[in-house]
Design a protein around this motif. Structure first.
Motif, PDB file in Angstrom:
ATOM      1  N   VAL A 254      -3.436  11.484  -8.702  1.00 51.16           N
ATOM      2  CA  VAL A 254      -3.033  12.873  -8.905  1.00 51.16           C
ATOM      3  C   VAL A 254      -1.636  13.053  -8.320  1.00 51.16           C
ATOM      4  N   LEU A 255      -0.694  13.488  -9.157  1.00 46.48           N
ATOM      5  CA  LEU A 255       0.672  13.684  -8.680  1.00 46.48           C
ATOM      6  C   LEU A 255       0.737  14.856  -7.710  1.00 46.48           C
ATOM      7  N   LEU A 256       1.319  14.604  -6.556  1.00 46.30           N
ATOM      8  CA  LEU A 256       1.507  15.629  -5.541  1.00 46.30           C
ATOM      9  C   LEU A 256       2.989  15.974  -5.442  1.00 46.30           C
TER      10      LEU A 256
ATOM     11  N   SER B 156       1.499  19.207  -9.419  1.00 46.29           N
ATOM     12  CA  SER B 156       0.539  19.321  -8.319  1.00 46.29           C
ATOM     13  C   SER B 156      -0.798  18.692  -8.692  1.00 46.29           C
ATOM     14  N   THR B 157      -1.211  18.779  -9.918  1.00 47.24           N
ATOM     15  CA  THR B 157      -2.503  18.202 -10.286  1.00 47.24           C
ATOM     16  C   THR B 157      -2.447  17.415 -11.591  1.00 47.24           C
ATOM     17  N   SER B 158      -1.283  17.054 -12.031  1.00 43.57           N
ATOM     18  CA  SER B 158      -1.166  16.275 -13.264  1.00 43.57           C
ATOM     19  C   SER B 158      -1.356  14.795 -12.961  1.00 43.57           C
ATOM     20  N   TYR B 159      -1.615  14.036 -13.983  1.00 42.12           N
ATOM     21  CA  TYR B 159      -1.735  12.586 -13.837  1.00 42.12           C
ATOM     22  C   TYR B 159      -0.518  11.933 -14.442  1.00 42.12           C
ATOM     23  N   TYR B 160      -0.120  10.805 -13.891  1.00 40.67           N
ATOM     24  CA  TYR B 160       1.043  10.114 -14.430  1.00 40.67           C
ATOM     25  C   TYR B 160       0.634   8.990 -15.357  1.00 40.67           C
TER      26      TYR B 160
ATOM     27  N   ILE C 256       0.848  -1.193   0.000  1.00 39.54           N
ATOM     28  CA  ILE C 256       0.000   0.000   0.000  1.00 39.54           C
ATOM     29  C   ILE C 256       0.880   1.239   0.000  1.00 39.54           C
ATOM     30  N   THR C 257       0.473   2.226  -0.743  1.00 41.49           N
ATOM     31  CA  THR C 257       1.127   3.529  -0.742  1.00 41.49           C
ATOM     32  C   THR C 257       0.112   4.592  -0.339  1.00 41.49           C
ATOM     33  N   ALA C 258       0.618   5.711   0.114  1.00 43.96           N
ATOM     34  CA  ALA C 258      -0.245   6.872   0.357  1.00 43.96           C
ATOM     35  C   ALA C 258       0.053   7.959  -0.672  1.00 43.96           C
ATOM     36  N   TYR C 259       1.055   7.723  -1.503  1.00 44.99           N
ATOM     37  CA  TYR C 259       1.454   8.708  -2.514  1.00 44.99           C
ATOM     38  C   TYR C 259       0.352   8.933  -3.543  1.00 44.99           C
ATOM     39  N   ASN C 260       0.281  10.149  -4.032  1.00 44.66           N
ATOM     40  CA  ASN C 260      -0.533  10.520  -5.190  1.00 44.66           C
ATOM     41  C   ASN C 260      -1.955   9.963  -5.159  1.00 44.66           C
ATOM     42  N   PRO C 261      -2.752  10.379  -4.157  1.00 41.21           N
ATOM     43  CA  PRO C 261      -4.135   9.888  -4.038  1.00 41.21           C
ATOM     44  C   PRO C 261      -4.914  10.057  -5.343  1.00 41.21           C
ATOM     45  N   GLN C 262      -5.684   9.049  -5.677  1.00 38.55           N
ATOM     46  CA  GLN C 262      -6.518   9.007  -6.881  1.00 38.55           C
ATOM     47  C   GLN C 262      -5.710   9.237  -8.155  1.00 38.55           C
TER      48      GLN C 262
END
Length: 152
Positions: free
Chosen positions: A40-42, A147-151, A32-38
């Motif tokens: 969305v790159l943070l 901040s709000t891009s998708y990977y 499990i990760t907590a990175y980049n919820p949904q």
């Protein structure tokens, strides 16, 4: 299924892992990760804060865990994650709590991709031992100014 969800789902299926410790083929555990919820790159700072919250929750539950790195096939995207010896249903709840589209679950060395927030069917990705590489230290996640891009 939207093309964005389809793209995420395909990327998740191609994930490789790096670990500093071998994990027994007899163990059942979640990744499990907590990175980049949904998806969305943070920023690095935002991801580190979320990661610390997840680690605190794992520790509060008294669960055995190890750091692990999930990486895209081209290694351009990496996310710090946790291999946690936890029940599958609890793992899914944790994925939902941390706004993750999906988690991984390993049972008898079989790696499964399990949806949390997206409507997909769980799939088996083969043997975990074939998708993990042992390293002396975890690779650094490529820095991200998004901040709000998708990977992917």
């Amino acid at each position: 299924m939207s093309s964005l969800v389809n793209n995420f789902w395909q990327c998740y299926q191609e994930t490789e892992f790096f670990s500093t410790q071998a994990l027994s083929c007899q163990l059942s555990f979640a990744i499990i990760t907590a990175y980049n919820p949904q998806g969305v790159l943070l920023s690095s700072m935002q991801n580190r804060l979320l990661d610390r919250k997840l680690q605190n929750e794992i520790e509060a539950l008294g669960l055995p865990y190890r750091a692990i790195m999930g990486a895209s096939a081209d290694k351009r995207h990496m996310e710090k994650s946790w291999a946690i010896t936890v029940d599958r249903n609890v793992a899914i709840q944790m994925g939902v709590k941390f706004d993750q589209n999906a988690i991984y679950y390993v049972e008898a060395d079989h790696l499964r991709l399990i949806p949390c927030l997206i409507q997909e069917k769980e799939i088996c990705l083969g043997l975990f031992s074939e998708k993990v590489k042992l390293v002396s230290e975890l690779p650094k996640s490529p820095s991200s100014n998004y901040s709000t891009s998708y990977y992917c």
